[in-house]
Design a protein around this motif. Structure first.
Motif, mmCIF file in Angstrom:
data_model
loop_
_atom_site.group_PDB
_atom_site.id
_atom_site.type_symbol
_atom_site.label_atom_id
_atom_site.label_comp_id
_atom_site.label_asym_id
_atom_site.label_seq_id
_atom_site.Cartn_x
_atom_site.Cartn_y
_atom_site.Cartn_z
ATOM 1 N N ALA A 92 -26.481 -18.415 -7.269
ATOM 2 C CA ALA A 92 -26.691 -18.243 -5.526
ATOM 3 C C ALA A 92 -26.815 -20.084 -5.090
ATOM 4 C CB ALA A 92 -27.703 -17.462 -5.463
ATOM 5 N N VAL A 93 -27.754 -20.272 -5.594
ATOM 6 C CA VAL A 93 -26.912 -22.205 -4.914
ATOM 7 C C VAL A 93 -25.728 -22.020 -5.195
ATOM 8 C CG1 VAL A 93 -27.814 -24.403 -5.641
ATOM 9 C CG2 VAL A 93 -29.911 -22.108 -5.783
ATOM 10 N N THR A 94 -25.306 -22.349 -6.376
ATOM 11 C CA THR A 94 -23.730 -22.771 -6.580
ATOM 12 C C THR A 94 -22.739 -22.283 -5.437
ATOM 13 O OG1 THR A 94 -24.379 -23.074 -8.024
ATOM 14 C CG2 THR A 94 -22.032 -23.314 -7.786
ATOM 15 N N LEU A 95 -23.068 -20.644 -5.397
ATOM 16 C CA LEU A 95 -22.304 -20.068 -4.225
ATOM 17 C C LEU A 95 -22.655 -20.470 -3.456
ATOM 18 C CD1 LEU A 95 -20.291 -18.382 -3.971
ATOM 19 C CD2 LEU A 95 -21.303 -16.201 -4.065
ATOM 20 N N THR A 96 -24.185 -20.867 -1.954
ATOM 21 C CA THR A 96 -24.211 -21.127 -1.483
ATOM 22 C C THR A 96 -24.132 -22.459 -1.321
ATOM 23 O OG1 THR A 96 -26.037 -19.418 -1.292
ATOM 24 C CG2 THR A 96 -26.334 -21.410 0.284
ATOM 25 N N GLY A 97 -24.115 -23.261 -1.986
ATOM 26 C CA GLY A 97 -23.638 -24.969 -1.224
ATOM 27 C C GLY A 97 -21.449 -24.860 -1.363
ATOM 28 N N GLY A 98 -21.265 -23.956 -2.259
ATOM 29 C CA GLY A 98 -19.719 -23.874 -1.989
ATOM 30 C C GLY A 98 -19.788 -23.699 -0.162
ATOM 31 N N MET A 99 -20.246 -21.901 -0.022
ATOM 32 C CA MET A 99 -19.833 -21.513 0.611
ATOM 33 C C MET A 99 -20.415 -22.385 2.252
ATOM 34 S SD MET A 99 -18.296 -18.987 -0.520
ATOM 35 C CE MET A 99 -17.650 -18.749 1.351
ATOM 36 N N TRP A 100 -21.301 -23.045 2.268
ATOM 37 C CA TRP A 100 -21.508 -23.841 2.935
ATOM 38 C C TRP A 100 -20.668 -25.558 3.961
ATOM 39 C CZ3 TRP A 100 -28.011 -24.758 2.335
ATOM 40 C CH2 TRP A 100 -28.281 -23.429 3.311
ATOM 41 N N ALA A 101 -20.194 -25.143 2.438
ATOM 42 C CA ALA A 101 -18.765 -26.218 2.442
ATOM 43 C C ALA A 101 -17.585 -25.328 3.097
ATOM 44 C CB ALA A 101 -18.890 -27.198 0.948
ATOM 45 N N VAL A 102 -17.572 -24.064 3.126
ATOM 46 C CA VAL A 102 -16.449 -24.051 3.597
ATOM 47 C C VAL A 102 -16.354 -23.475 5.072
ATOM 48 C CG1 VAL A 102 -15.392 -21.669 4.011
ATOM 49 C CG2 VAL A 102 -15.132 -22.902 1.146
ATOM 50 N N ALA A 103 -17.296 -23.588 5.206
ATOM 51 C CA ALA A 103 -18.487 -23.753 6.679
ATOM 52 C C ALA A 103 -17.997 -24.982 7.510
ATOM 53 C CB ALA A 103 -19.548 -22.722 7.068
ATOM 54 N N LEU A 104 -18.625 -25.763 6.178
ATOM 55 C CA LEU A 104 -18.615 -27.407 6.935
ATOM 56 C C LEU A 104 -17.301 -28.002 7.965
ATOM 57 C CD1 LEU A 104 -20.153 -29.858 8.567
ATOM 58 C CD2 LEU A 104 -20.294 -30.876 5.891
ATOM 59 N N LEU A 105 -16.443 -27.064 6.495
ATOM 60 C CA LEU A 105 -14.600 -28.001 6.861
ATOM 61 C C LEU A 105 -14.468 -26.903 7.345
ATOM 62 C CD1 LEU A 105 -13.733 -28.681 2.781
ATOM 63 C CD2 LEU A 105 -14.042 -29.867 4.351
ATOM 64 N N THR A 106 -14.674 -25.759 7.493
ATOM 65 C CA THR A 106 -13.625 -24.616 8.851
ATOM 66 C C THR A 106 -14.135 -25.715 10.584
ATOM 67 O OG1 THR A 106 -13.687 -22.742 7.301
ATOM 68 C CG2 THR A 106 -13.644 -22.745 9.451
ATOM 69 N N TRP A 107 -15.215 -25.758 10.353
ATOM 70 C CA TRP A 107 -16.017 -26.372 11.846
ATOM 71 C C TRP A 107 -15.607 -27.541 11.733
ATOM 72 C CZ3 TRP A 107 -18.894 -24.010 16.018
ATOM 73 C CH2 TRP A 107 -19.241 -24.439 16.238
ATOM 74 N N ARG A 108 -15.579 -28.169 11.280
ATOM 75 C CA ARG A 108 -14.718 -30.023 11.641
ATOM 76 C C ARG A 108 -13.385 -29.929 11.493
ATOM 77 N NH1 ARG A 108 -17.337 -34.172 7.173
ATOM 78 N NH2 ARG A 108 -15.031 -32.973 6.012
ATOM 79 N N ASP A 109 -12.702 -29.965 10.421
ATOM 80 C CA ASP A 109 -12.082 -30.031 10.624
ATOM 81 C C ASP A 109 -10.475 -28.658 11.053
ATOM 82 O OD1 ASP A 109 -11.761 -32.243 7.322
ATOM 83 O OD2 ASP A 109 -13.516 -30.922 8.659
ATOM 84 N N ILE A 110 -11.089 -27.505 10.146
ATOM 85 C CA ILE A 110 -9.785 -26.311 10.406
ATOM 86 C C ILE A 110 -9.890 -26.258 12.202
ATOM 87 C CG2 ILE A 110 -9.019 -24.337 10.029
ATOM 88 C CD1 ILE A 110 -9.185 -26.398 8.399
ATOM 89 N N ARG A 111 -10.972 -25.965 12.595
ATOM 90 C CA ARG A 111 -11.313 -25.003 13.877
ATOM 91 C C ARG A 111 -10.495 -25.902 15.030
ATOM 92 N NH1 ARG A 111 -14.776 -26.341 17.973
ATOM 93 N NH2 ARG A 111 -15.768 -27.939 16.077
ATOM 94 N N PRO A 112 -10.934 -27.530 15.636
ATOM 95 C CA PRO A 112 -10.308 -28.439 16.111
ATOM 96 C C PRO A 112 -9.183 -27.923 16.487
ATOM 97 C CG PRO A 112 -12.063 -29.852 14.876
ATOM 98 C CD PRO A 112 -11.659 -28.500 14.403
ATOM 99 N N ALA A 113 -8.375 -27.835 15.333
ATOM 100 C CA ALA A 113 -6.676 -28.293 15.271
ATOM 101 C C ALA A 113 -6.238 -26.311 15.153
ATOM 102 C CB ALA A 113 -6.043 -28.584 13.780
#
Length: 333
Positions: free
Chosen positions: A209-230
């Motif tokens: 659960a810790v590993t999966l959460t870390g990965g999904m939070w990375a997905v969330a950050l990248l989506t918000w910071r890198d994908i969403r503005p484009a």
């Protein structure tokens, strides 16, 4: 809880899986995606029948369909490994995520057959088997698929060459690339560790659960910071923003539940988790993500790569150069 879980699973069967298949490989999986609602119909119907032979037979038909997806994994894995220039046995993070997505529905299908038959597979309670079905449609299939898409768009395939003087953009790209690779590897790894935790103990499941959460939070950050503005329109941007924000809350709930199971501290019940974590992940994350990525991939082939578009939007005008990284945003190798 049963009605809510059944509705979530139905969404996964009828929309999430075929939409995801089109994003993975519209050429090789397009026909399967078009036929999938017909293949999913027996599985959806069996959810609403009493446990017994008819429900089990219908569940088996759906499980057979999921196995056809898993059967594609070995050939795709061979193709992915064969393309390493150095000849090393290396699997790209985006491809690791896609392979996980293709295999995950078969776990859900097996759990569905056992639960509908009233058989405690490997000794698991029927309630756990019932929850395994949505878990591997969403945490297994959709989470891995979106992690692969984000990995490719935010770092895995982006052109990191920028004009002289744009050092900040270079550093951002390097950071995004590392975080994208972490997401691409950790989401499949976390999914597998959670599955293994079912057979080991609650502490092993907590590690997953810790590993999966870390990965999904990375997905969330990248989506918000890198994908969403484009995003080229407000609707796509809002869908991406929603999916990223929801992940923060739903994965925190997953951590709380896993920690409580391992340590005995007060934690949500399964019914409460289905109504919060399950509903949030299925609608807020999975549905919004797939809708957003369908809109992104429907853009003309001449559109710029999301990560490149963000760089060009933030770079000084004097450093802007023509972009040559355009491609369709699928995770096809």
């Amino acid at each position: 809880m049963t009605v809510l879980v059944n509705l979530i699973v139905t969404l996964g069967m009828f929309y999430v899986v075929p939409a995801g298949l089109r994003l993975i490989d519209p050429a090789r999986l397009g026909r399967t995606a078009r036929l999938w609602p017909l293949l999913a119909a027996p599985g959806a119907v069996c959810l609403w029948l009493p446990r017994g032979a008819p429900a089990t037979a219908l569940a088996a038909l759906y499980a057979a369909a999921t196995l056809t997806l898993a059967a594609r994994v070995p050939a795709r894995l061979r193709r992915a490994l064969a393309r390493t220039p150095s000849g090393r046995m290396h699997l790209a993070p985006a491809e690791a995520a896609v392979l996980t997505a293709l295999a995950a529905p078969s776990v859900a299908g097996l759990a569905l057959v056992s639960e509908r038959a009233g058989y405690r597979l490997f000794g698991f309670d029927l309630d756990i088997l019932a929850l395994t079905v949505p878990h591997f449609h969403f945490a297994g299939f959709t989470a891995a698929l979106v992690a692969g898409l984000v990995c490719r768009a935010a770092g895995g395939g982006a052109d990191r060459n920028t004009a002289d003087g744009d050092g900040d953009a270079v550093r951002r790209d390097t950071s995004a690339g590392a975080l994208a690779r972490w997401a691409g590897y950790s989401v499949p790894a976390g999914t597998l560790l959670v599955l293994l935790g079912y057979f080991v103990d609650d502490w092993a499941e907590l590690v997953g659960a810790v590993t999966l959460t870390g990965g999904m939070w990375a997905v969330a950050l990248l989506t918000w910071r890198d994908i969403r503005p484009a995003a080229r329109d407000r609707t796509t941007g809002a869908l991406l923003a929603t999916s990223a924000a929801v992940l923060v809350a739903t994965m925190l709930l997953a951590l709380w539940w896993a920690l409580g199971e391992a340590t005995g501290i007060t934690h949500p019940t399964l019914t409460w988790m289905a109504a919060t974590h399950g509903l949030g992940n299925s609608l807020g994350f999975a549905l919004c993500s797939l809708l957003a990525w369908r809109r992104l991939t429907a853009a003309p082939a001449t559109a710029h790569h999301p990560a490149t578009a963000r760089r060009r939007a933030t770079a000084p005008a004097r450093t802007t150069r023509p972009d040559h990284t355009a491609r369709t945003e699928t995770v096809t190798p």
